[in-house]
Design an enzyme around this catalytic site. Structure first.
Site, PDB file in Angstrom:
ATOM      1  N   GLU A   1     -31.034 -31.948  -5.871  1.00  0.00           N
ATOM      2  CA  GLU A   1     -30.191 -32.699  -4.952  1.00  0.00           C
ATOM      3  C   GLU A   1     -29.458 -31.779  -3.976  1.00  0.00           C
ATOM      4  OE1 GLU A   1     -26.955 -34.849  -6.638  1.00  0.00           O
ATOM      5  OE2 GLU A   1     -26.517 -35.768  -4.700  1.00  0.00           O
ATOM      6  N   ASP A   2     -28.965 -30.652  -4.462  1.00  0.00           N
ATOM      7  CA  ASP A   2     -28.062 -29.846  -3.646  1.00  0.00           C
ATOM      8  C   ASP A   2     -28.693 -28.605  -3.026  1.00  0.00           C
ATOM      9  OD1 ASP A   2     -26.145 -31.645  -4.325  1.00  0.00           O
ATOM     10  OD2 ASP A   2     -25.208 -30.407  -5.872  1.00  0.00           O
TER      11      ASP A   2
END
Ligand code: MN
Length: 743
Positions: free
Chosen positions: A89-90
């Site tokens: 996600e990051d």
């Protein structure tokens, strides 16, 4: 490398070493190697990132992995997935990268976790449908949910570094969705911690207050617990049991929840505690028999409450919970719950099924955990438990002052308790509210006044023709709805009044008349209204043509005074014959004038300005030697007369007998409902002392207004009737007005 980075590295390494210590199920070299590999990748990927608190970001995934390992008791793949849970996600890593490095299982868990984050972050409101998906579609592996819970728990533990508005949102979600989920999964310790943390941020004042009180009362509570436990300890020790008795106070949240739902002060909740007996079962005797043996020993000491035995030993709860619960009467006359568990059952209860196997740690046990995970998955997949039903179970945990409901698209709305479908409609949009005609709650058609429950999915049905109704005010709960209804209602009425004014003015000009005050006076009287607005309202609602208007304007004002006895005794009868015709009499100024049927009817007249009836305080004004006008003592005319012509005032009172009736008028208004008029008239006809003369009702915009002229004997009778009429729900006001009231 500068000093800061070296410090960071030390801290990170410390956290990771702790993780390795806790990962007791990952002792094999290749398992530990996999965890190290995941750690290195995550540390590298998150390198430039810091958390809001300022610490290196990697500490978060390590802490989540620690919770996964020690507090939920999952194995290597879960720990690896937890370390990697924010990587896709990051950072620039993809699910494919993860698959390549760690295999399909870990990749699919990380993918599930990533999708959940995307759903939550892309929309500020939680979505029920997505929540369901999170549980069923995304979490092909229940480990996704468990890791997500660990993630949330760590975020809650470190929530203080977030901005206050974010704190509230996260705390709210936690209470509404995550804590119940932990409960459902049998993770009681996590559930309790999530609830308390959430409560701390949502209601920090109350949280602190209860916390202080819990600490202050701890000694007393300990004394109670000891007093209760001692006989049990003595008994079980004698019987050779290896056991521990604990009496833990309730969590802060559960204390508050009880105070709220039972509406009781802290003092009535704080000493409620549950005693837990955790024992090491004797070998070769079934656990179940030993639980019941302990039960039997306890109930030899304390009287059990017959309907409060819960046997989750014979049939464990679907989340794996096992224990025997019994409620007994304690030494202070209070009910005390006793939970009887083996050590194994206690581990399962406190930390979930997986945690129990931490202490066994063999390969063979891994399949036991898998079995448990499968069972939970089956539970979640149960066709009966669709998203809404699932949320149904959450209701118990909701703040009792608010509910959450969902739009058909799954958007979450917060509403106060007792909010109705109509409130929901206005919550979405004032135009939806203004045109609402009904609602579908959980796909079932209901009326707008239906009270919503937490977890309801609500769809509003609208119609262009619908307009806000005054009766809506009765069941609108939110300020938003009430304000909008009032606004809209005023708008509608304003339009009708304007139309009525135009209609009336046009009619008058057709008839070559100007709107003069004497014309209004006649119209007021005819339509029994008291203001121009009310009159215009009638002309705006009804089709009145010039012919009809002409007739009205030609009518003469009638005299309202009618004597009841003339009506009731007009038929020839013995009684009438026995009443002697009274001789014309002169008024004795010194005596109190008693108005009864012996009094010559010609001698007094009821003042038309105030229209007193028996029971009203009255006075007589001697107009001449043979005529007295009866006024209410409160009548402005009477007050004027008595100050100027004091010598003409005569003390006057009504007779106690109910022989005469007087005209009175009451005004009613309320909601225009079918049958309301017949309810009104049937109540009046049941009143023996009241005769109805004229009824005049009109309705507009969903409300009706009307007047009823009645013959009553006294104020008491009238008040009695008014009292009975106000029992009709649809009536909003019932009051006596002057028969000639115009202003
Ligand atoms: Mn995270």
């Amino acid at each position: 490398m500068n000093k800061q980075n070296i410090d960071d590295q030390d801290i990170v390494q410390q956290h990771f070493d702790e993780l390795l210590k806790l990962a007791v199920r990952s002792r094999l070299p290749d398992q530990e190697a996999l965890i190290r590999k995941a750690f290195e990748l995550a540390r590298e990927a998150h390198k430039p990132m810091r958390r809001k608190s300022g610490e290196p970001y990697i500490i978060h995934p390590i802490e989540v992995a620690k919770i996964v390992a020690s507090e939920i008791g999952l194995g290597t793949k879960s720990i690896v997935s937890a370390l990697l849970h924010d990587v896709v996600e990051d950072t620039d890593y993809t699910v494919e990268d993860i698959r390549h490095l760690f295999g399909d299982k870990v990749a699919s868990i990380v993918e599930g976790l990533t999708k959940i984050s995307e759903i939550y972050d892309s929309d500020s409101s939680l979505q029920a449908e997505n929540f369901r998906k999170m549980l069923l579609t995304l979490s092909d592996d229940v480990r996704v949910i468990l890791i997500k819970l660990a993630d949330r728990l760590h975020n809650m533990r470190t929530l203080s570094s977030m901005a206050p508005n974010k704190q509230l949102k996260i705390a709210g979600e936690t209470l509404f969705l995550y804590a119940p989920m932990a409960h459902r999964l049998g993770l009681y310790a996590i559930k309790t911690e999530l609830e308390d943390l959430s409560f701390k941020y949502r209601h920090s004042d109350i949280y602190e207050e209860i916390k202080i009180k819990v600490n202050a009362t701890e000694k007393h509570r300990t004394a109670l617990i000891n007093k209760f436990s001692l006989p049990i300890i003595a008994n079980l020790t004698e019987a050779g049991y290896d056991f521990a008795v604990s009496g833990r106070p309730k969590s802060i949240y559960s204390i508050w929840n009880k105070m709220e739902t039972k509406n009781v002060p802290f003092e009535e909740v704080y000493d409620l505690f549950a005693i837990r007996i955790v024992f090491v079962p004797k070998p070769e005797i079934p656990e179940k028999s030993q639980c019941w043996e302990i039960y039997s020993r306890i109930t030899d000491i304390y009287m059990p409450k017959p309907d409060r035995i819960r046997d989750w030993v014979s049939t464990p709860k679907s989340n794996g919970y096992e224990a025997l619960h019994v409620t007994v009467m304690g030494p202070y006359g209070e009910w005390v719950e006793v939970q009887i568990r083996t050590k194994r059952m206690d581990e399962i209860a406190e930390r979930g099924y997986a945690a129990h196997f931490l202490y066994k740690g063999t390969e063979q046990q891994e399949s036991e955990v898998d079995k448990w995970l499968r069972r939970i998955r089956e539970m979640l997949e149960n066709p009966r438990s669709d998203a809404l039903e699932f949320i149904d179970e959450f209701k118990l945990n909701l703040f009792s002052s608010e509910i959450i409901v969902f739009t058909p698209q799954g958007h979450l709305k917060n509403l106060p308790k007792n909010a109705t479908a109509l409130d929901f409609a206005y919550e979405i949009h004032s135009e939806i509210g203004n045109h609402a005609i009904g609602a579908k709650v959980n796909h079932k058609l209901v009326s707008l006044n239906s009270i919503l429950k937490s977890g309801d999915q609500v769809e509003i049905i609208t119609s262009e023709k619908q307009q806000p109704l005054l009766e809506w005010m009765e069941f609108a709960v939110t300020a938003k709805a009430k304000t909008k209804i009032k606004e809209a209602f005023k708008e509608v009425r304003r339009a009708i009044v304007a139309r009525g004014k135009t209609n009336l003015e046009e009619l008058l000009s057709e008839m070559q008349l100007r709107p003069r005050s004497d014309i209004f006076k006649k119209l007021f009287q005819h339509f029994q209204v008291s203001s121009k607005d009310e009159l215009y309202n009638i002309f705006g609602n009804q089709d009145i043509d010039s012919e009809e208007l002409g007739k009205i304007l030609k009518k003469k004002t009638q005299n309202k005074l009618i004597r009841y006895w003339k009506l009731t005794f007009s038929r020839p009868g013995r009684k009438r014959d026995t009443i002697p015709e009274p001789a014309p009499m002169l008024i004795d100024k010194k005596k109190t004038l008693v108005i009864d049927d012996h009094l010559d009817q010609s001698i007094f007249k009821i003042a038309e300005c105030c229209n007193p009836i028996p029971g009203d305080d009255v006075m007589g004004y001697r107009k001449s030697d043979t005529q007295i006008i009866i006024h209410k003592t409160s009548c402005p005319n009477a007050i004027k007369l008595s100050s100027s012509f004091g010598e003409h005032i005569l003390k006057t009172q009504w007779t106690q007998q109910k022989v005469m009736s007087f005209l009175a008028r009451i005004r009613l208004s309320g909601i225009d409902q079918i049958g309301v008029v017949s309810k009104v008239t049937s109540i009046i006809s049941e009143e023996l002392n009241v005769n109805m003369r004229a009824v005049n009702f009109e309705s507009h915009d969903g409300i009706f207004e009307g007047t009823i002229d009645l013959y009553v004997h006294s104020v008491a009778d009238l008040n009695n009737l008014i009292g009975n009429l106000t029992k009709i729900k649809a009536l909003k006001s019932v009051s006596r007005i002057d028969v000639n009231e115009e202003a």
